[in-house]
Design a protein around this motif. Structure first.
Motif, short mmCIF file in Angstrom:
data_model
loop_
_atom_site.label_atom_id
_atom_site.label_comp_id
_atom_site.label_asym_id
_atom_site.label_seq_id
_atom_site.Cartn_x
_atom_site.Cartn_y
_atom_site.Cartn_z
N UNK A 268 1.30 -1.31 -0.42
CA UNK A 268 -0.16 -0.50 -0.04
C UNK A 268 0.94 1.17 -0.10
N UNK A 269 0.73 1.80 -0.85
CA UNK A 269 1.60 3.75 -0.51
C UNK A 269 1.12 4.05 0.39
N UNK A 270 2.64 4.23 1.05
CA UNK A 270 2.44 5.50 2.07
C UNK A 270 2.21 6.83 1.39
N UNK A 271 1.71 7.67 3.13
CA UNK A 271 1.62 9.94 2.40
C UNK A 271 2.96 9.80 1.83
N UNK A 272 2.82 10.80 0.82
CA UNK A 272 4.29 11.27 -0.02
C UNK A 272 4.63 12.20 1.14
N UNK A 273 4.37 12.60 2.70
CA UNK A 273 5.03 13.47 3.40
C UNK A 273 3.37 13.75 4.26
#
Ligand SMILES: C[S@@+](CC[C@H](N)C(=O)[O-])C[C@H]1O[C@@H](n2cnc3c(N)ncnc32)[C@H](O)[C@@H]1O
Length: 322
Positions: A268-273
């Motif tokens: 799953x992609x984490x937050x960009x920042x």
């Protein structure tokens, strides 16, 4: 946020036997014990302590759980979480919060060493409008017990890891991780010590091949730890009059500082920042301090000329994704 009405009412009912001055004194003593961080004997070990925990700490740990589980839901909206395992459940805080957020939650298993907490947690659960909470299965068990734990979609350890001696940490975490089908959520106080436990869990989970969903946007070494700082966030919660009285406080709210980690087996992609400090909102520009996917801390200024970003930056809070 505020504690759901049924929980505030149930907590008042529970401590109706104990005078509020006695609960306030027990609450001060509990705070002292947590600050001393000496857990050779459990911090909560009498009925006065349990009343104090319910009145003074439960609303805050509920709020931290609510915030973290909301972030989990936001970052993985499509992943079904129908079973929850709560390790070091106390009065069942995580399950109460999970039932408010995870609409598909069908069953919860709560592991707790203290039989008095189990009894009290079951009574409290009877006040819940959620059948999952009312029908939760409680296991009286020490987390250091080497027997395996049943596998659940999500496993939560809320304000419990820090009560374990560091020698037991990896074994307990290993069992928690093996019992997590999709997610392992760890929440600790937002203190240097709480963060150290979360960061140790982070290192361990990365070694096990876990992905990190939040708060970290990367699996590199934690830049906060490298700077001698500690990664933590804050959740504001309203205090009831009784809550204020027990804490001897005049403010109608408090800010619960917490550190956390969501490990996952899923891609799953984490937050960009991640916004790691209170945004500094000035007229015409907003300064954000971010932990980035490159594994470094970065300051960025969003100006009014960047219309969309500025509009978003006005809404965000410390702890939000960016
Ligand atoms: C600070 S309370 C947290 C309760 C709840 N999870 C919350 O967030 O409000 C820590 C809980 O962990 C339990 N605990 C501590 N060490 C334990 C162990 N070795 N085995 C099982 N439970 C343990 C304590 O009895 C206590 O209920």
């Amino acid at each position: 946020m505020r504690l759901p009405e049924y929980l505030s009412a149930a907590i008042s009912q529970f401590r109706s036997g104990a005078g509020s001055s006695a609960v306030a004194a027990a609450s001060r003593e509990l705070t002292r014990r947590y600050k001393s961080a000496s857990f050779a004997t459990p911090a909560v070990n009498s009925s006065a302590d349990r009343s104090a925990y319910l009145a003074a700490r439960f609303p805050a740990t509920f709020a931290a759980n609510f915030r973290v589980l909301s972030e989990l839901r936001r970052l993985a909206p499509q992943v079904e979480i129908s079973t929850l395992l709560d390790l070091g459940a106390g009065p069942g805080t995580s399950s109460f919060a999970a039932a408010e957020i995870l609409s598909g939650l069908a069953s919860a298993t709560l592991v707790e060493a203290d039989p008095q907490w189990i009894q009290l947690g079951k009574q409290l659960a009877n006040h819940s409008p959620h059948t999952t909470v009312r029908n939760a299965q409680w296991l009286q068990r020490d987390l250091r017990d080497p027997a395996g734990l049943p596998v659940h979609d999500a496993v939560v350890m809320s304000y419990a890891l820090g009560e374990l001696a560091s020698a037991a940490l990896e074994q307990v975490l290993g069992r928690a991780w093996r019992s997590a089908k999709n997610f392992l959520v760890i929440i600790e106080p937002g203190t240097k010590r709480g963060f150290a436990a979360v960061n140790a869990a982070r290192t361990f989970l990365i070694q096990q091949g876990a992905g990190l969903l939040a708060p970290c946007p990367h699996r590199k070494a934690c830049p906060m730890a490298a700077a001698g700082d500690w990664c933590h966030f804050s959740q504001r919660l309203e205090r009831t009059a009784e809550h204020r009285h027990i804490k001897g406080a005049s403010l109608g709210y408090e800010d619960e500082k917490f550190s956390y980690l969501i490990g996952t087996r899923l891609q799953l992609p984490p937050a960009q920042a991640r916004i790691v400090r209170h945004p500094q909102k000035h007229s015409g520009h907003i300064q954000l301090e971010l932990c980035t996917q490159a594994g470094v801390l970065e300051k960025t200024t969003v100006t009014k000329s960047n219309k969309d970003a500025y509009k978003r930056a006005r809404q965000v809070e410390w702890g939000d994704a960016w």
